[in-house]
Scaffold this motif. Structure first.
Motif, PDB file in Angstrom:
ATOM      1  N   GLN A 311       0.794  -1.229   0.000  1.00 15.37           N
ATOM      2  CA  GLN A 311       0.000   0.000   0.000  1.00 15.37           C
ATOM      3  C   GLN A 311       0.825   1.277   0.000  1.00 15.37           C
ATOM      4  OE1 GLN A 311      -3.496   0.131   2.465  1.00 15.37           O
ATOM      5  NE2 GLN A 311      -3.485  -2.078   2.824  1.00 15.37           N
ATOM      6  N   LEU A 315       6.672   6.630  -5.093  1.00 16.05           N
ATOM      7  CA  LEU A 315       5.990   7.360  -6.172  1.00 16.05           C
ATOM      8  C   LEU A 315       6.959   8.324  -6.850  1.00 16.05           C
ATOM      9  CD1 LEU A 315       2.619   8.288  -4.397  1.00 16.05           C
ATOM     10  CD2 LEU A 315       3.145   6.239  -5.730  1.00 16.05           C
ATOM     11  N   LEU A 319       2.944   9.064  -9.286  1.00 16.16           N
ATOM     12  CA  LEU A 319       2.506   7.856  -9.973  1.00 16.16           C
ATOM     13  C   LEU A 319       3.233   6.635  -9.417  1.00 16.16           C
ATOM     14  CD1 LEU A 319       2.564   9.155 -13.662  1.00 16.16           C
ATOM     15  CD2 LEU A 319       0.552   8.925 -12.190  1.00 16.16           C
ATOM     16  N   LYS A 320       2.515   5.549  -9.315  1.00 17.54           N
ATOM     17  CA  LYS A 320       3.108   4.267  -8.950  1.00 17.54           C
ATOM     18  C   LYS A 320       3.817   3.683 -10.174  1.00 17.54           C
ATOM     19  CE  LYS A 320       1.689  -0.318  -7.301  1.00 17.54           C
ATOM     20  NZ  LYS A 320       0.540  -1.157  -6.891  1.00 17.54           N
ATOM     21  N   CYS A 348       2.048   3.716 -13.852  1.00 16.75           N
ATOM     22  CA  CYS A 348       0.593   3.831 -13.915  1.00 16.75           C
ATOM     23  C   CYS A 348       0.236   5.154 -14.581  1.00 16.75           C
ATOM     24  CB  CYS A 348      -0.010   3.782 -12.510  1.00 16.75           C
ATOM     25  SG  CYS A 348       0.046   2.147 -11.747  1.00 16.75           S
ATOM     26  N   TYR A 352      -1.602   8.061  -7.829  1.00 18.47           N
ATOM     27  CA  TYR A 352      -1.845   6.991  -6.858  1.00 18.47           C
ATOM     28  C   TYR A 352      -2.563   7.495  -5.613  1.00 18.47           C
ATOM     29  CZ  TYR A 352      -0.978   3.230  -3.551  1.00 18.47           C
ATOM     30  OH  TYR A 352      -1.135   2.231  -2.613  1.00 18.47           O
ATOM     31  N   GLN A 353      -3.485   6.688  -5.149  1.00 15.49           N
ATOM     32  CA  GLN A 353      -4.134   6.869  -3.848  1.00 15.49           C
ATOM     33  C   GLN A 353      -4.152   5.516  -3.156  1.00 15.49           C
ATOM     34  OE1 GLN A 353      -8.070   8.451  -4.439  1.00 15.49           O
ATOM     35  NE2 GLN A 353      -7.351  10.230  -5.600  1.00 15.49           N
ATOM     36  N   GLU A 354      -4.023   5.528  -1.842  1.00 16.25           N
ATOM     37  CA  GLU A 354      -4.083   4.262  -1.119  1.00 16.25           C
ATOM     38  C   GLU A 354      -5.439   3.613  -1.372  1.00 16.25           C
ATOM     39  OE1 GLU A 354      -2.909   3.992   2.883  1.00 16.25           O
ATOM     40  OE2 GLU A 354      -1.037   5.104   2.602  1.00 16.25           O
ATOM     41  N   MET A 365      -4.566   3.038 -11.738  1.00 14.97           N
ATOM     42  CA  MET A 365      -3.980   3.615 -10.539  1.00 14.97           C
ATOM     43  C   MET A 365      -3.148   2.594  -9.771  1.00 14.97           C
ATOM     44  SD  MET A 365      -5.975   5.079  -7.175  1.00 14.97           S
ATOM     45  CE  MET A 365      -6.820   6.379  -8.097  1.00 14.97           C
ATOM     46  N   HIS A 366      -3.615   1.335  -9.761  1.00 17.01           N
ATOM     47  CA  HIS A 366      -3.015   0.317  -8.895  1.00 17.01           C
ATOM     48  C   HIS A 366      -2.128  -0.680  -9.632  1.00 17.01           C
ATOM     49  CE1 HIS A 366      -5.300   1.656  -5.456  1.00 17.01           C
ATOM     50  NE2 HIS A 366      -6.444   1.531  -6.118  1.00 17.01           N
ATOM     51  N   THR A 368       0.583  -1.735 -12.570  1.00 14.49           N
ATOM     52  CA  THR A 368       1.626  -1.102 -13.383  1.00 14.49           C
ATOM     53  C   THR A 368       1.828  -1.779 -14.733  1.00 14.49           C
ATOM     54  OG1 THR A 368       3.238  -2.499 -12.235  1.00 14.49           O
ATOM     55  CG2 THR A 368       2.911  -0.270 -11.377  1.00 14.49           C
TER      56      THR A 368
END
Length: 604
Positions: A311, A315, A319-320, A348, A352-354, A365-366, A368
């Motif tokens: 999690q 970044l 971005l992840k 991504c 990104y957000q958790e 977002m999650h 890659t």
């Protein structure tokens, strides 16, 4: 040998005569390595600016067709066993004591980042290392003497499939001979696109796939292999997310998560589900509760792996991203590994957000995976290696170094992760290998390029996501020019990385290169066979004594006998002293029995 590689050889051995051997090892190790076990692999962020282009071509294809994945430039690692003089003492780096009668696994890596600079075009460059400040050109005494021309290496590319374009470019650069339709007589190298069994009629040469590698790198088998090593060495194998195999461990997964939430109601863990045989992100999804698993619903139960979702990733530009590194397994016995100098970073396309219940389905977002994000409207194709949704890994390292990040430690940890992962796979890979190519049966030797997908956490710890047996080697991307019609456009980043990977892999597998070390390898093999119960150093020294004795005996038998005469002559006085037979290359090796480790030896 390629200029782009450094070599480390891995050997496994059990603990024997630690105290006696430690003293001998200290004589050979420098002060920097005498009390530790490093994998000293220097990292070169080098970019070859003389890049050839790929002509674009149009082709009608559906959107569902598989896209290319990302990969990288090769760095060589071979693991070498070293003795640890502090094995029975407290390990200050980990705060734990090692007891001589317990199994130990200790791999550390240290890396050196050469001074790099940002070129005018934004790329990262650095000079290649030379020996004593001079380039080595073997086979030439001066520029006027011609090198003896040898037979060109032959490569069968009839089964290459998606890697064909990069393979052709590499063969042209090496000036080797390509056989795109195969050849009636044997080739030196066979390049398969999917499996060792793409061509069943190979009895010699080298094939770029190992039997059983696809099976071993399925999600379930990889998880089992790493889990087994984690049970033996929990502190060493802590780079793989906690995993459960479905459907067989569904009840265990449900029970553990329920107990976890009962103990702390504020915990809201997230899990990622990966189909066992899935690729390119197909079928991957996130859940927060075991009841949300799709693999156990419906009439057909699907095999999958569910893992803890990381999690807090590192970044860049909010971005992840993950890292695709290419790893060449050159052989299993002895185990030789080469790690790419250059890799790819796949980003991504949404900030990104958790994870939360609202954004679990936001794959851009999650996840890659390039093959997923390439469909996003935010995906950026760039001609620069340091911008866009796919970049070189060296550009990321340079950016992190500019912020004060310890790049040496990052590379050290990545190298150790790769070595440990391959070690976990080797036992079963050898079973597959011997089943297809039994000892004494005619058959090819094997090598293979693997794609390691690695995630860096916020605190810069590398986490292994998966290992791909058939990483994409495409050097172009698709661009839709009209509905349903896609144009292949050259990808400078892919070409930069992947052509170098294949070209240097071919250089390493050059039959002429492999023959150079045949004598020494045979000598050590004979020493081990003749003196099995002894340490390696004593095996080699005893075999040298046998050779010296044989040479001395031969000199006696070949020497002409003295003529008989009435003069009292002592034949022994006429015999010259035997010539000492010694080899620095042989006597330099020492038996290092305690630990499993990696040590780099530069080969320019």
């Amino acid at each position: 040998m390629s200029d782009h590689y450094e070599r480390v050889k891995i050997e496994l051995q059990q603990m024997k005569e630690v105290e006696n051997e430690a003293a001998a090892d200290e004589e050979q190790l420098s002060p920097a390595t005498a009390s530790s076990i490093p994998a000293d692999v220097s990292f070169t962020a080098r970019r070859d600016l003389s890049r050839s282009s790929v002509n674009g071509r149009s082709r009608s294809k559906s959107r569902s067709k598989s896209r290319s994945k990302a990969d990288g430039h090769e760095r060589q690692v071979n693991g070498k066993q070293l003795a640890d003089p502090t094995a029975q003492k407290s390990d200050s780096s980990q705060g734990q004591s090692r007891v001589s009668n317990e199994p130990n696994l200790h791999i550390k890596g240290t890396a050196r980042l050469l001074k790099s600079k940002t070129a005018a075009n934004g790329h990262v460059e650095s000079c290649l290392r030379h020996t004593d400040g001079k380039c080595e050109h073997h086979g030439k005494e001066d520029g006027r003497k011609a090198v003896k021309k040898r037979r060109g290496v032959t490569v069968d590319t009839s089964k290459a499939k998606t890697s064909l374009e990069a393979l052709k470019m590499s063969i042209r650069q090496l000036k080797w001979k390509e056989f795109p339709m195969g050849r009636r007589t044997a080739c030196d190298i066979y390049w398969h696109g999917v499996s060792f069994h793409d061509n069943e009629n190979i009895v010699s040469g080298q094939v770029n796939k190992f039997p059983g590698m696809i099976e071993m790198l399925r999600k379930i088998n990889l998880s089992r292999a790493v889990r087994t090593m984690h049970e033996l060495f929990p502190e060493e194998y802590n780079f793989y997310p906690r995993s459960w195999i479905l459907p067989e461990e569904y009840q265990l997964f449900s029970t553990q998560i329920r107990l976890l939430k009962d103990n702390d109601s504020t915990l809201k863990p997230t899990f990622i589900v990966k189909p066992d045989s899935g690729s390119q992100g197909d079928g991957i999804y996130l859940i927060r509760d075991p009841a949300d698993l799709r693999v156990i619903s419906g009439a057909q139960i699907k095999q999958a792996v569910v893992q803890d979702y990381i999690q807090k990733p590192l970044l860049i530009d909010k971005l992840k991203f993950d890292i695709r590194l290419y790893v060449l397994v050159r052989s299993l016995e002895p185990l030789e590994i080469y790690i790419a100098k250059e890799g790819l970073s796949r980003f991504c396309t949404e900030p990104y957000q958790e994870p939360s219940q609202k954004n679990l389905s936001h794959v851009f977002m999650h996840l890659t995976n390039y093959s997923l994000n390439v469909h996003s409207g935010n995906f950026v194709h760039s001609d620069s290696c340091s911008t866009g949704s796919k970049r070189t890994f060296s550009s990321i390292l340079y950016r992190l170094a500019s912020k004060g990040v310890d790049i040496k430690k990052v590379w050290s940890d990545i190298i150790a992760l790769v070595i440990k992962t391959v070690i976990a796979l080797v036992p079963e890979l050898k079973v597959y290998y011997q089943a297809d190519i039994p000892p004494g049966k005619p058959g090819p030797t094997c090598f293979q390029i693997l794609g390691f997908d690695i995630l860096l956490t916020k605190n810069l710890k590398p986490i292994l996501l998966e290992v791909n047996a058939n990483p994409s080697m495409r050097i172009e991307h698709e661009q839709e020019v009209s509905p349903g019609v896609f144009e292949y456009v050259p990808s400078p980043v892919d070409e930069e990385v992947k052509v170098g990977v294949i070209r240097d892999t071919l250089r390493l597998m050059d039959p002429a290169q492999r023959k150079q070390h045949a004598f020494i390898e045979a000598f050590f093999y004979l020493a081990a066979r003749r003196f099995k119960a002894l340490p390696l150093r004593e095996q080699v020294l005893l075999l040298l004594e046998v050779c010296e004795g044989a040479l001395e005996g031969q000199s006696h038998s070949e020497k002409p006998r003295p003529h008989r005469s009435h003069t009292n002559t002592n034949p022994a006085s006429q015999t010259s002293a035997p010539t000492t037979f010694s080899s620095p290359a042989l006597t330099r090796r020492r038996h290092r029995p305690l630990q499993l480790s990696a040590k780099a030896n530069t080969e320019n």
